[in-house]
Design a protein around this motif. Structure first.
Motif, PDB file in Angstrom:
ATOM      1  N   ASP A  80       0.804  -1.172   0.085  1.00 19.38           N
ATOM      2  CA  ASP A  80       0.020  -0.143   0.031  1.00 19.38           C
ATOM      3  C   ASP A  80       0.819   1.193   0.017  1.00 19.38           C
ATOM      4  OD1 ASP A  80      -2.093  -1.497   0.133  1.00 19.38           O
ATOM      5  OD2 ASP A  80      -2.611  -1.396   2.097  1.00 19.38           O
ATOM      6  N   CYS A  81       1.999   1.117   0.603  1.00 20.37           N
ATOM      7  CA  CYS A  81       3.100   2.100   0.520  1.00 20.37           C
ATOM      8  C   CYS A  81       3.990   2.472  -0.567  1.00 20.37           C
ATOM      9  CB  CYS A  81       4.017   2.107   1.860  1.00 20.37           C
ATOM     10  SG  CYS A  81       3.143   2.504   3.261  1.00 20.37           S
ATOM     11  N   GLY A  82       3.456   1.635  -1.862  1.00 19.60           N
ATOM     12  CA  GLY A  82       4.201   1.680  -2.913  1.00 19.60           C
ATOM     13  C   GLY A  82       5.379   0.818  -3.181  1.00 19.60           C
ATOM     14  N   GLY A  83       5.266  -0.038  -1.951  1.00 24.13           N
ATOM     15  CA  GLY A  83       6.637  -0.993  -2.246  1.00 24.13           C
ATOM     16  C   GLY A  83       6.496  -1.834  -3.222  1.00 24.13           C
ATOM     17  N   ASN A  84       7.501  -2.524  -3.835  1.00 20.87           N
ATOM     18  CA  ASN A  84       7.649  -3.683  -4.870  1.00 20.87           C
ATOM     19  C   ASN A  84       8.317  -4.905  -4.178  1.00 20.87           C
ATOM     20  OD1 ASN A  84       6.222  -2.522  -7.072  1.00 20.87           O
ATOM     21  ND2 ASN A  84       8.063  -1.202  -7.270  1.00 20.87           N
ATOM     22  N   CYS A  85       7.683  -6.035  -4.289  1.00 24.01           N
ATOM     23  CA  CYS A  85       8.481  -6.992  -4.017  1.00 24.01           C
ATOM     24  C   CYS A  85       8.643  -7.996  -5.138  1.00 24.01           C
ATOM     25  CB  CYS A  85       7.531  -8.131  -2.943  1.00 24.01           C
ATOM     26  SG  CYS A  85       8.596  -9.330  -2.538  1.00 24.01           S
ATOM     27  N   PHE A  86      10.119  -8.284  -5.631  1.00 25.10           N
ATOM     28  CA  PHE A  86      10.375  -9.220  -6.820  1.00 25.10           C
ATOM     29  C   PHE A  86      10.308 -10.399  -6.305  1.00 25.10           C
ATOM     30  CE2 PHE A  86      11.344  -5.702  -9.793  1.00 25.10           C
ATOM     31  CZ  PHE A  86      11.327  -4.730  -8.982  1.00 25.10           C
TER      32      PHE A  86
END
Ligand code: COA
Length: 205
Positions: A80-86
């Motif tokens: 929700d805070c704009g993080g990405n998980c690859f």
């Protein structure tokens, strides 16, 4: 001597044990790395085939089952805070994952935040399932991550590594990161003195 301390002494030596003890009491520091996106991005391959993708909200429960110590609420907050998980998947299963964050990012180990510029991203929480370690999977994921941020116009990625975590140095090293400084603190309770050395003040706030 507690069992964990004995293991550190036996496997990593007295110096490492000493910094572990300090880290649990009055002194903590991490090495700061940068990966300029203007540098070439060489290709990489892993020992087993992997596919890289970004974590979707519908995959949060699967990710939590893969990564010990994280709960679904925290993972959804990160997204929700704009993080990405690859994610790296082998035969459909998650085998490695690594996060990025932007803006004011939280360094849990130091209990402090770091303010990034708009064209920087912070890379953290790299994790490989134990039986898939040493297969060069983070290097493949790193190439996708580097291209992703370069295409978006970012200038560099930054990451921190706890010096005692020896295995954690190889993935950033292989992906072209270089150390640019040390950040940490010395203190007890409410008294705390922040430490920064070789810090590029013109690049960071
Ligand atoms: C740090 C970590 C992500 C590295 O993942 P990985 O998939 O093993 O990464 P690599 O394949 O690049 O291997 C890194 C190094 O581990 C060592 N290694 C080799 N085989 C290994 C094995 N079977 N088990 C563990 N480490 C091994 C090697 O030194 C290797 O470097 P090399 O490629 O120069 O030989 C993984 O150890 C991990 O998840 N650790 C716990 C979480 C953590 O500490 N994350 C980092 C901080 S965010």
């Amino acid at each position: 001597m507690p069992r964990r301390a004995w293991e550190i002494l036996r496997q990593e030596g007295f110096r490492s044990l000493w910094f572990h003890i300090l880290g649990e009491t009055i002194y903590r520091r991490v090495l700061l790395f940068e990966r300029p996106l203007s540098d070439p991005i060489p290709s990489a391959s892993a020992t087993i085939p992997v596919e890289i993708s970004l974590l979707k909200p519908s995959e949060v429960e699967e990710y939590v089952a893969f990564h010990p110590g994280l709960d679904a609420g925290e993972v959804r907050d990160r997204l929700d805070c704009g993080g990405n998980c690859f994610l790296s998947r082998h035969q459909g299963s998650i085998v490695n994952a690594c996060w990025t964050a932007e803006g004011s990012v939280w360094i849990d180990y130091l209990g402090r935040s770091l303010q990034l510029a708009r064209d920087e991203a912070y890379v953290y929480n790299n994790y490989t399932a134990p039986r898939f370690r040493g297969l060069n999977i983070p290097a493949v994921r790193a190439v996708v991550m580097l291209r992703h941020f370069r295409e978006l116009g970012y200038r560099r990625l930054v990451a921190v590594v706890v010096p005692e975590n020896k295995a954690a140095f190889r993935p950033p090293d292989k992906a072209g990161y270089r150390p640019i400084g040390v950040i940490g603190y010395i203190g007890i309770g409410p008294w705390r003195h922040e430490l920064m050395s070789a810090w590029r003040r013109r690049d960071h706030k």
